[in-house]
Structure formats: structure tokens, C-alpha cells
Design an enzyme around this catalytic site. Structure first.
Site, PDB file in Angstrom:
ATOM      1  N   ASP A 130      27.339  -2.887  12.605  1.00  0.00           N
ATOM      2  CA  ASP A 130      28.060  -3.175  11.359  1.00  0.00           C
ATOM      3  C   ASP A 130      27.110  -3.810  10.346  1.00  0.00           C
ATOM      4  OD1 ASP A 130      30.409  -2.307  12.519  1.00  0.00           O
ATOM      5  OD2 ASP A 130      31.262  -4.311  12.792  1.00  0.00           O
ATOM      6  N   GLN A 159      27.122  -0.148   2.505  1.00  0.00           N
ATOM      7  CA  GLN A 159      28.216  -0.667   1.668  1.00  0.00           C
ATOM      8  C   GLN A 159      28.061  -0.155   0.239  1.00  0.00           C
ATOM      9  OE1 GLN A 159      26.624  -4.374   2.740  1.00  0.00           O
ATOM     10  NE2 GLN A 159      28.393  -5.057   3.942  1.00  0.00           N
ATOM     11  N   ARG A 180      27.925   5.014   8.568  1.00  0.00           N
ATOM     12  CA  ARG A 180      29.330   4.796   8.202  1.00  0.00           C
ATOM     13  C   ARG A 180      29.304   4.241   6.771  1.00  0.00           C
ATOM     14  NH1 ARG A 180      31.509  -0.163  10.933  1.00  0.00           N
ATOM     15  NH2 ARG A 180      32.065   1.112  12.733  1.00  0.00           N
ATOM     16  N   LYS A 183      33.206   0.259   1.587  1.00  0.00           N
ATOM     17  CA  LYS A 183      33.034  -0.328   0.247  1.00  0.00           C
ATOM     18  C   LYS A 183      32.249  -1.636   0.311  1.00  0.00           C
ATOM     19  CE  LYS A 183      37.042   1.802  -1.915  1.00  0.00           C
ATOM     20  NZ  LYS A 183      38.291   1.603  -2.673  1.00  0.00           N
ATOM     21  N   GLY A 184      32.487  -2.440   1.352  1.00  0.00           N
ATOM     22  CA  GLY A 184      31.806  -3.744   1.475  1.00  0.00           C
ATOM     23  C   GLY A 184      32.822  -4.869   1.415  1.00  0.00           C
ATOM     24  N   THR A 222      37.386   4.361   4.883  1.00  0.00           N
ATOM     25  CA  THR A 222      38.184   3.826   3.771  1.00  0.00           C
ATOM     26  C   THR A 222      39.661   4.099   4.023  1.00  0.00           C
ATOM     27  OG1 THR A 222      38.487   3.868   1.365  1.00  0.00           O
ATOM     28  CG2 THR A 222      37.988   5.975   2.402  1.00  0.00           C
ATOM     29  N   HIS A 223      40.515   3.292   3.371  1.00  0.00           N
ATOM     30  CA  HIS A 223      41.957   3.564   3.383  1.00  0.00           C
ATOM     31  C   HIS A 223      42.401   3.971   1.996  1.00  0.00           C
ATOM     32  CE1 HIS A 223      40.800   0.139   5.941  1.00  0.00           C
ATOM     33  NE2 HIS A 223      41.417   0.841   6.872  1.00  0.00           N
ATOM     34  N   ARG A 284      38.919 -11.644   6.043  1.00  0.00           N
ATOM     35  CA  ARG A 284      38.395 -10.564   5.204  1.00  0.00           C
ATOM     36  C   ARG A 284      39.464  -9.500   4.966  1.00  0.00           C
ATOM     37  NH1 ARG A 284      33.663 -11.443   8.216  1.00  0.00           N
ATOM     38  NH2 ARG A 284      33.994  -9.608   9.509  1.00  0.00           N
ATOM     39  N   ARG A 285      40.318  -9.271   5.970  1.00  0.00           N
ATOM     40  CA  ARG A 285      41.405  -8.292   5.782  1.00  0.00           C
ATOM     41  C   ARG A 285      42.413  -8.815   4.761  1.00  0.00           C
ATOM     42  NH1 ARG A 285      37.854  -6.579   8.645  1.00  0.00           N
ATOM     43  NH2 ARG A 285      37.245  -5.981   6.546  1.00  0.00           N
TER      44      ARG A 285
HETATM   45  P1  FDA Z   1      40.426  -0.677  -1.030  1.00  0.00           P
HETATM   46  O1  FDA Z   1      40.130  -2.078  -0.695  1.00  0.00           O
HETATM   47  O2  FDA Z   1      40.251  -0.233  -2.451  1.00  0.00           O
HETATM   48  O3  FDA Z   1      41.884  -0.379  -0.549  1.00  0.00           O
HETATM   49  C1  FDA Z   1      42.519   0.900  -0.751  1.00  0.00           C
HETATM   50  C2  FDA Z   1      43.921   0.829  -0.164  1.00  0.00           C
HETATM   51  O4  FDA Z   1      43.832   0.681   1.259  1.00  0.00           O
HETATM   52  C3  FDA Z   1      44.741  -0.378  -0.594  1.00  0.00           C
HETATM   53  O5  FDA Z   1      45.407  -0.110  -1.799  1.00  0.00           O
HETATM   54  C4  FDA Z   1      45.684  -0.550   0.590  1.00  0.00           C
HETATM   55  O6  FDA Z   1      46.725   0.409   0.533  1.00  0.00           O
HETATM   56  C5  FDA Z   1      44.824  -0.197   1.754  1.00  0.00           C
HETATM   57  N1  FDA Z   1      44.149  -1.397   2.325  1.00  0.00           N
HETATM   58  C6  FDA Z   1      42.839  -1.705   2.227  1.00  0.00           C
HETATM   59  N2  FDA Z   1      42.573  -2.852   2.901  1.00  0.00           N
HETATM   60  C7  FDA Z   1      43.747  -3.272   3.403  1.00  0.00           C
HETATM   61  C8  FDA Z   1      44.123  -4.406   4.171  1.00  0.00           C
HETATM   62  N3  FDA Z   1      43.260  -5.311   4.581  1.00  0.00           N
HETATM   63  N4  FDA Z   1      45.437  -4.530   4.522  1.00  0.00           N
HETATM   64  C9  FDA Z   1      46.340  -3.606   4.138  1.00  0.00           C
HETATM   65  N5  FDA Z   1      46.032  -2.516   3.390  1.00  0.00           N
HETATM   66  C10 FDA Z   1      44.765  -2.350   3.034  1.00  0.00           C
HETATM   67  N6  FDA Z   1      32.803  -3.791   5.575  1.00  0.00           N
HETATM   68  C11 FDA Z   1      31.549  -4.310   5.656  1.00  0.00           C
HETATM   69  O7  FDA Z   1      31.131  -5.038   4.757  1.00  0.00           O
HETATM   70  N7  FDA Z   1      30.766  -4.045   6.744  1.00  0.00           N
HETATM   71  C12 FDA Z   1      31.178  -3.214   7.740  1.00  0.00           C
HETATM   72  O8  FDA Z   1      30.432  -2.989   8.688  1.00  0.00           O
HETATM   73  C13 FDA Z   1      32.473  -2.645   7.654  1.00  0.00           C
HETATM   74  N8  FDA Z   1      32.956  -1.821   8.616  1.00  0.00           N
HETATM   75  C14 FDA Z   1      34.140  -1.151   8.411  1.00  0.00           C
HETATM   76  C15 FDA Z   1      34.570  -0.206   9.324  1.00  0.00           C
HETATM   77  C16 FDA Z   1      35.706   0.562   9.058  1.00  0.00           C
HETATM   78  C17 FDA Z   1      36.127   1.604  10.042  1.00  0.00           C
HETATM   79  C18 FDA Z   1      36.436   0.341   7.858  1.00  0.00           C
HETATM   80  C19 FDA Z   1      37.639   1.174   7.521  1.00  0.00           C
HETATM   81  C20 FDA Z   1      36.052  -0.649   6.996  1.00  0.00           C
HETATM   82  C21 FDA Z   1      34.918  -1.410   7.257  1.00  0.00           C
HETATM   83  N9  FDA Z   1      34.538  -2.415   6.395  1.00  0.00           N
HETATM   84  C22 FDA Z   1      33.271  -2.973   6.536  1.00  0.00           C
HETATM   85  C23 FDA Z   1      35.475  -2.958   5.385  1.00  0.00           C
HETATM   86  C24 FDA Z   1      35.304  -2.275   4.034  1.00  0.00           C
HETATM   87  O9  FDA Z   1      34.082  -2.670   3.456  1.00  0.00           O
HETATM   88  C25 FDA Z   1      36.443  -2.632   3.084  1.00  0.00           C
HETATM   89  O10 FDA Z   1      36.456  -4.005   2.855  1.00  0.00           O
HETATM   90  C26 FDA Z   1      37.825  -2.201   3.576  1.00  0.00           C
HETATM   91  O11 FDA Z   1      37.778  -0.971   4.209  1.00  0.00           O
HETATM   92  C27 FDA Z   1      38.814  -2.075   2.395  1.00  0.00           C
HETATM   93  O12 FDA Z   1      38.360  -1.114   1.507  1.00  0.00           O
HETATM   94  P2  FDA Z   1      39.040   0.343   1.315  1.00  0.00           P
HETATM   95  O13 FDA Z   1      37.933   1.337   1.330  1.00  0.00           O
HETATM   96  O14 FDA Z   1      40.077   0.561   2.303  1.00  0.00           O
HETATM   97  O15 FDA Z   1      39.565   0.348  -0.184  1.00  0.00           O
END
Ligand code: FDA
Length: 303
Positions: A130, A159, A180, A183-184, A222-223, A284-285
Site C-alpha cells: 500500500d 495516488q 493499483r 485517489k489518495g 475507486t467507488h 480515514r474511511r
Molecule cells: P471519492 O472519495 O470521490 O468517493 C466517491 C464515492 O464513493 C462517494 O460519493 C461515496 O458514494 C463512495 N465512498 C467513498 N469513500 C467512502 C467511504 N469511506 N464510505 C462510504 N462511501 C464512500 N489510499 C491510499 O492513500 N493508499 C492506499 O494504498 C490505498 N489503497 C486502497 C485500496 C483500495 C482497494 C481502495 C478502493 C482504496 C484505497 N485507498 C488507498 C483509498 C483511496 O485513496 C480513497 O481514499 C478512497 O478510495 C475514496 O476515494 P474514491 O475513489 O472512492 O472516491
């Protein structure tokens, strides 16, 4: 503002101690964490495997302070990898270098990760390193490049919020190291990272396209539904078949989108954390989606 505050709290040790021992907070964490034990984590993996979803297991813990703690973490990961292989579970492992002792002794950290990557190579599986805050980016990439030359069987995370990520991806692609893309999740200053969601999202899409075109089996983590839709349209337009990449999401987040992707024939891997040291991960979540606080508050009211 709220995001920065929650990320600041994620490093607060007193609050951490309270949260990790509070039964109520423990129940909150279970929205994002599979459980305290390896058995619970394996059960979660089996459940998602039956839905056609693969996994990557994260034994929670970061910023260990002694060599002994780092070695305990390595051993926990070796047990996890052993259990995955023994039980025929479709899962990798994901780890953090601060958990493997990078702040304590960089050589010992390399040795700890090396023994895990060697095991993964022998068992024909995979270790994802990670990415943590930008203070670790260069060191993480160096370590992964070193181990990749020796064993294969490992990859890392880039990221999209970091300005440097385009160059890092070119370098990793040239070495066929699996990336992988996320966003970060850390608090970073404007000198190293984009500060606005629209800039991060734009960079994410640009980097994802580079990875889909020239990367080695990239993971689109990403979600963000708009980004997912864009990636699907881009891959169809460019005849990139669904077996050349995978989507990755976090345990407990956007289960609706997870199911849809699988039903449409795309590969999906869930990042499944487990263990007692869940506090920084959990915070962080919350910081990613402060609306989660409302969800927790409502549950607190019910209890
Ligand atoms: P964004 O934050 O824009 O969210 C888009 C939508 O997704 C939101 O509107 C909501 O619907 C949903 N969502 C997102 N986060 C949510 C939450 N916590 N609870 C509920 N709904 C949520 N980061 C890092 O710095 N180092 C790493 O090694 C990793 N590893 C990693 C692995 C995997 C498999 C994932 C999916 C993510 C990571 N991350 C990470 C975290 C990543 O950097 C980021 O903070 C989160 O994925 C949230 O960003 P989104 O891309 O989901 O978009």
C-alpha cells in the site's frame, strides 16, 4: 475542513486508545473491518469469493515502534498468506511499510517484506505494498522495485492526488510492476498534491487511461461511479478486454456497485482489513465521506 480534522484525529493516540477498546466504537468499525481475527477475515473472504469477488487481506496496523513489533506483523502476514493458500481462498495480501518497520530500521523492513514476497512467489500469489503519506512514496517505490526484480510477486499503489504520479507510473510500467490506482487518503500539502476533488478526479482518469493502455494488469481502485463509468466506456472503445484489469473496492463500501460490476462480467477484488488496530484505517474511511458520521450517530442513538 471536516476531512482535514478527521485526518488529524486519525493520528491522535489518546482517542485511538479509547476507540480501540470501546465496545460501541468497535461495533462502528465493523462496517469497514471484517473482524479482529484471521478466522473472521477468512470467513469474509470465503463469503465474497462465493459471489465471484476476489480479495486482498490487510492485517491492520501501521507505524510500529520496535523491530519486535515489525517482526510480529511480518509473522501475522506469513500466517495469513499460509492460511489463504491452504484453504484455497482467492485472495492476495496488502501491507503497509510502516507496519513492517520502515521508520525503525529500513534494512530490517526490507528483509521483513522480502520474506513475505518470497513466500508469495513460491505459492504463486501476490503481495501489494500500500502507499502511505508522501513522506514514504520514494522509499516505497524503491523497495518494491528491488523486490520485484528479485521475485516478481509484488506490486504497489499510486495516488492520483500526487503531482508526481504520472512520472511514477511511467517508471513502474516500464518495469512491468503492477499498479493499483487510488485517489489518495492522507493529508498532503499543495506543494505535493492536488487539493480539489475535480483536479484529483481529472488526474485519476488520465492516469487510469495510461495504465489501461500500457500497464501490467492495473487495478482501478475507486467507488466513484462516474469514474467507473468512464473507465468502462474507455475500455470498450479501445477494445481492452475485461481480463486485462480489475476493479478494486473497500470492504463495506458501495456494495450495490460491486454487485453490478460482477454481474456485468468485470473482475472485482475487495480490500478486506482485519485485526484489532483498526482506528487509523477507520478514521480515514470517515474522512472520505463525512456523511458516515451521520450514519454512526444514528446507530449510536439506536443503541
Ligand atoms: P471519492 O472519495 O470521490 O468517493 C466517491 C464515492 O464513493 C462517494 O460519493 C461515496 O458514494 C463512495 N465512498 C467513498 N469513500 C467512502 C467511504 N469511506 N464510505 C462510504 N462511501 C464512500 N489510499 C491510499 O492513500 N493508499 C492506499 O494504498 C490505498 N489503497 C486502497 C485500496 C483500495 C482497494 C481502495 C478502493 C482504496 C484505497 N485507498 C488507498 C483509498 C483511496 O485513496 C480513497 O481514499 C478512497 O478510495 C475514496 O476515494 P474514491 O475513489 O472512492 O472516491
Amino acid at each position: 475542513m471536516l476531512r482535514s480534522f478527521l485526518l488529524f484525529l486519525s493520528r491522535e493516540q489518546r482517542l485511538r486508545r479509547w476507540m480501540e477498546t470501546s465496545p460501541v466504537a468497535h461495533r462502528w468499525a465493523h462496517r469497514f473491518v471484517a473482524g479482529d481475527t484471521l478466522d473472521q477475515a477468512l470467513r469474509a473472504c470465503r463469503r465474497v469469493n462465493t459471489e465471484g469477488i476476489s480479495a486482498t487481506l490487510d492485517y491492520l496496523g501501521e507505524n510500529v515502534r520496535t523491530r519486535q513489533e515489525a517482526a510480529q506483523c511480518r509473522d501475522a502476514y506469513l500466517r495469513t498468506l499460509g492460511a489463504i493458500v491452504e484453504n484455497g481462498i482467492e485472495s492476495h495480501v496488502s501491507l503497509k511499510l510502516t507496519q513492517f518497520g520502515i521508520d525503525v530500521d529500513e534494512d530490517a523492513c526490507l528483509e521483513n517484506v522480502r520474506s513475505l514476497v518470497k513466500c508469495a512467489a513460491d505459492a504463486n500469489t501476490f503481495v501489494r505494498v500500500d502507499m502511505e503519506s508522501s513522506a514514504y512514496t520514494s522509499r516505497t517505490l524503491r523497495l518494491v522495485e528491488d523486490l520485484h526484480v528479485r521475485y516478481g510477486a509484488c506490486g504497489t499503489v499510486i495516488q492520483a492526488y500526487l503531482h508526481r504520479s504520472g512520472d511514477d507510473i511511467e517508471r513502474l510500467n516500464a518495469r512491468r510492476i503492477r499498479v493499483r490506482l487510488c485517489k489518495g487518503a492522507y493529508l498532503e500539502p499543495p506543494s505535493v498534491a492536488f487539493q480539489h476533488k475535480r483536479d484529483v478526479d481529472r488526474n485519476y482518469l488520465n492516469l487510469a487511461r495510461v495504465l489501461l493502455g500500457r500497464g501490467n494488469y492495473p487495478a482501478i481502485a475507486t467507488h466513484d461511479e462516474a469514474i467507473v463509468r468512464d473507465i468502462l466506456a474507455y475500455s470498450r472503445r479501445n477494445s481492452i478486454s475485461p481480463d486485462r484489469f480489475e476493479f478494486q473496492m473497500l470492504y463495506g463500501i458501495r456494495r450495490d456497485l460491486q454487485r453490478k460490476l460482477v454481474a456485468d462480467g468485470y473482475r472485482l477484488r475487495l480490500y478486506i482489513p482485519y485485526g484489532e488496530a483498526w482506528y487509523p484505517y477507520f478514521m480515514r474511511r470517515l474522512a472520505e465521506r463525512p456523511a458516515n458520521l451521520l450514519f454512526l450517530a444514528k446507530n449510536l442513538f439506536r443503541e
